[in-house]
Design an enzyme around this catalytic site. Sequence first.
Site, PDB file in Angstrom:
ATOM      1  N   HIS A 185      -1.924  20.455   5.386  1.00  0.00           N
ATOM      2  CA  HIS A 185      -2.916  19.411   5.143  1.00  0.00           C
ATOM      3  C   HIS A 185      -2.247  18.051   5.253  1.00  0.00           C
ATOM      4  CE1 HIS A 185      -5.317  22.682   3.541  1.00  0.00           C
ATOM      5  NE2 HIS A 185      -4.286  23.003   2.798  1.00  0.00           N
ATOM      6  N   CYS A 206       0.811  -1.215   0.000  1.00  0.00           N
ATOM      7  CA  CYS A 206       0.000   0.000   0.000  1.00  0.00           C
ATOM      8  C   CYS A 206       0.842   1.261   0.000  1.00  0.00           C
ATOM      9  CB  CYS A 206      -0.884   0.032   1.246  1.00  0.00           C
ATOM     10  SG  CYS A 206      -1.927  -1.405   1.380  1.00  0.00           S
ATOM     11  N   ASN A 225     -10.531   1.121   1.519  1.00  0.00           N
ATOM     12  CA  ASN A 225      -9.079   1.081   1.484  1.00  0.00           C
ATOM     13  C   ASN A 225      -8.670   0.663   0.074  1.00  0.00           C
ATOM     14  OD1 ASN A 225      -6.389   0.595   1.691  1.00  0.00           O
ATOM     15  ND2 ASN A 225      -6.519  -0.833   3.407  1.00  0.00           N
ATOM     16  N   HIS A 279      12.301   1.559   5.510  1.00  0.00           N
ATOM     17  CA  HIS A 279      12.049   0.140   5.254  1.00  0.00           C
ATOM     18  C   HIS A 279      12.449  -0.652   6.479  1.00  0.00           C
ATOM     19  CE1 HIS A 279      11.770  -3.659   3.272  1.00  0.00           C
ATOM     20  NE2 HIS A 279      11.698  -3.142   2.072  1.00  0.00           N
ATOM     21  N   HIS A 301     -14.631   6.179   4.106  1.00  0.00           N
ATOM     22  CA  HIS A 301     -16.068   5.918   4.087  1.00  0.00           C
ATOM     23  C   HIS A 301     -16.592   5.742   2.671  1.00  0.00           C
ATOM     24  CE1 HIS A 301     -20.403   7.032   4.456  1.00  0.00           C
ATOM     25  NE2 HIS A 301     -20.277   6.229   5.502  1.00  0.00           N
ATOM     26  N   HIS A 304      -2.827   7.537   4.657  1.00  0.00           N
ATOM     27  CA  HIS A 304      -3.269   6.326   3.979  1.00  0.00           C
ATOM     28  C   HIS A 304      -4.486   5.775   4.725  1.00  0.00           C
ATOM     29  CE1 HIS A 304      -3.470   2.383   2.355  1.00  0.00           C
ATOM     30  NE2 HIS A 304      -2.986   1.811   3.439  1.00  0.00           N
TER      31      HIS A 304
END
Lengths: 496, 468
Positions: free
Chosen positions: B337, B169, B374, B248, B370, B341
């Site tokens: 802002h 992701c 995801n 990582h 919403h 994720h």
Amino acid sequence: MPQMLPNFSSSVKLKYVKLGYQYLVNHILTLLLIPIMVGISIEILRLGPEEMVNIWRSLDIDLVQILCSSFLIIFICTVYFMSKPRSVYLVDYACYKPPITWRVPFSSFMEHSRLILKDNLKSVDFQMRILERSGLGEETCLPPAIHYIPPTPTMEAAREEAQIVIFSAIDSLMQKTGIKAKDIDILIVNCSLFSPTPSLSAMVVNKYKLRSNIKSYNLSGMGCSAGLISMDLAKDLLQAHPNSYALVVSTEIITPNYYKGSERAMLLPNCLFRMGGAAILLSNKNRDKRRAKYRLVHVVRTHKGSDDKAYKCVYEQEDSQGKVGINLSKDLMVIAAEALKSNITTIGPLVLPASEQLLFLFTLIGRKIFNPKWKPYIPDFKQAFEHFCIHAGGRAVIDELQKNLQLSSEHVEASRMTLHRFGNTSSSSLWYEMSYIEAKGRMKKGDRVWQIAFGSGFKCNSAVWKCNRTIKTPTDGPWQDCIDRYPVHIPEIVKL
Amino acid sequence: MDLVPMFLYCLPLLCLFYNLWKIFDKRRHQNCYILDYECYKPSDDRKLNTRFCGEVIRRNKQLGLHEYKFLLKAIVSSGIGEDTYGPKMVTEGREMSPTLDDAIIEMDDFFIDTIDKLFKKTGISPSEVDVLVVNISMLAAMPSLSSRIIYHYKMREDIKVYNLTGMGCSASPIAINIVQNIFKTQRNVQALVVTSESLSLGWYTGKDRSMILANCLFRSGGCAILLTNKVALKEKAMFKLKCLVRTHHGAKDESYGCCIQKEDDQGFVGIHLGKNLPKAATRAFIENLKEIAPKILPVRELLRFILLTLIRKMTQKSTKTGAASRPVINFKTGVDHFCLHTGGKAVIDAVAQNLNLSEHDIEPARMTLHRFGNTSASSIWYVLAYMQAKKRLKKGDKVFMISFGAGFKCNSCLWEVMRDLDQDGNVWKEFINSYPPKTITNPFLEKYGWIQEEDPDTFCIPDDYVIP
């Protein structure tokens, strides 16, 4: 007899004319400079030393001016060298050598084929004919999961194969170069058809405990030319990051991709693809200039995806029974030749000596303006390169390229022998071929190597390396125990 | 004779200025600008509401009541709404036997819809694209999906193309990283980044709980972004990349193993989400913040934080109470802002707490979760689109994007807004005015909340249950 002699003598004359022309054009700058230098030195000798000192004194330059100008010159040189693009060096590379227990001689392969495809004798026959003409030898290897009858390609087995191949190659590379895991800044892994989550690059980071700010990339789906794509990416990254090491791992994991159906065009990859992998260490550090084996000169990429036939010629799809396999179309050779031509038109001007380029230009102009019937001049790439590493995609590919580029059998020997000993190991085959040339002791300082690879999509990528130091015959490497047996003569058809 | 020394000086000076100008000019051409981006909105027949999800679970013969309860609970408390989109093979009822064709068609729908719109919006033709980076985590087809795009749009032969997979992701910033590096070496380059997720072939058909969760939480979505480093297009650009940091944590075994694709006991392949996923995520998150904070926050905030930490250390040493609260670095001094994720409600809450963000700050992320669920790597772009649709983005604002992914990776980047942005051609355009809704609790919770109390021995499907 008398008729042959004139032909012979005229061809010899032509050969010498061509040689003379090449020497003239390639060294024209030196040839022009020599008379000028001779003229100047004669003038200086004529004037004598006292005259020179008088001329110098009359210029009236004092110490301060000399210091300022020398300072300026040094400063300019520093700025110039800082803004030059950084050279990318190949420090060393290591190829994976599978254990002898995993080899697949023809007899085993055919026995498996007969047992698995027992309802489809025509397909078994097809596989036998392919094997006979494939150019593969008896020592190519497949992973353990494929040795089962029927094969058991689970994700666990695929991960194991990936671990064995990649980790052995990297261990061997680390031993050869003395590099530590903490030193690696960039990691690129390319494996076309197996891409688990987390990626194979994450697997490498996990095993070797690489740093947390490592830049890792996992490329996949890019076919047999992915090794050179990784080189291109590494080159761009090393330009942007000074003083770094890049580790590139090229492999192809066979376990999940073994075709389990019986569609003929899709059985072909089963006969050709074999286990293999390579790990390559690239660097842009100054201290590696001495010990690096090669320097990367160019990478040229050509993508023929916009053409319909080229896109579909190597295609993964499901057969009528829903089994997934790779379909190779019949026009593969034609498309490969087309892609090669495009690639050559880009790389030609970059690597060919001036003599070849002029000839090509003349014939091009001649064809456009004077007479379109003139034969197109195929530049002689043997002038530009000493060694050729053609991706061992299959016997037909090597034959086609040998014909197109007018190469001798010694030039393609590395490719043919790699295909014989290791099979088509996809993106890592180029490194087995380089290893062969080194093992034969043919790599001298200043030699230029041209690596060409084709891949699905349809891509043709090439890389040009220049040998940095004469390489002593290595005592380790995938060819160490069998190099003395090579080259072998590979017959057109091996009777099974 | 005066001319000779003058000449001797001018020439090297000119050389010097030329070299300096070359270096300066190179820097000017290395900026990474986003020209435009387009998020994918699948067709409405692919909507998955909670009832439909319940039905999908119910018709899976492998799952019993325990799994049913567990999954419904997960769906209901996930923060995912009723209008999210799933792959076609689920809505058509074929999720137990997906084929390669399904996966390819899923991707084709996304490419044709989104990339077409992007090219039309920006007026750039496909043959002008010099670099193409595609990241679709769970599908590695041959020829690659990047070749598929080149084939469909007839792009140039000398295009630089990279196909990233398996990076989870957090792959969006990785793709941007590749483009950023290429921009540093070449001039006048236009790059197309395509990011999405293929759900068809990754659909888990077994009954291990930790693996079915992935089925319930991931949704279809994608984004195509056009980037450039051409100075001439600076006026048309939307965002400029200020910095990008990648962390990582694959070296740690627990981080590596917390989100891993493997076979369950019966041999079905699925993505196992381990229990220590939140802990691994927090660790990676904190290390990433530690590295990016000095690069994006103003000096006075950093000094304030350092001073407070020192003071706390000294007071701790002298009083040994340790009850003083830890000083929290205030990210809002450097960032206007936040694009988080949308990994799930828990993820957004945890990040908000760690960064001390208000409801207003995390509203875009919550609303994206919403409305779209995801969507893996492309979720941060939906969050950005929401902010743009709500007209929150003004020139000079700083937008901070952060995403987590398998491996375990945490990648973040900071963008500067180049001009006041409005919502033309945005994926949220049609329904932005209904956001934020008055309530985002799941309607399923009210209607089917009884499922939480049911006893497995006496359970039977009630008579008024209508198959959706």
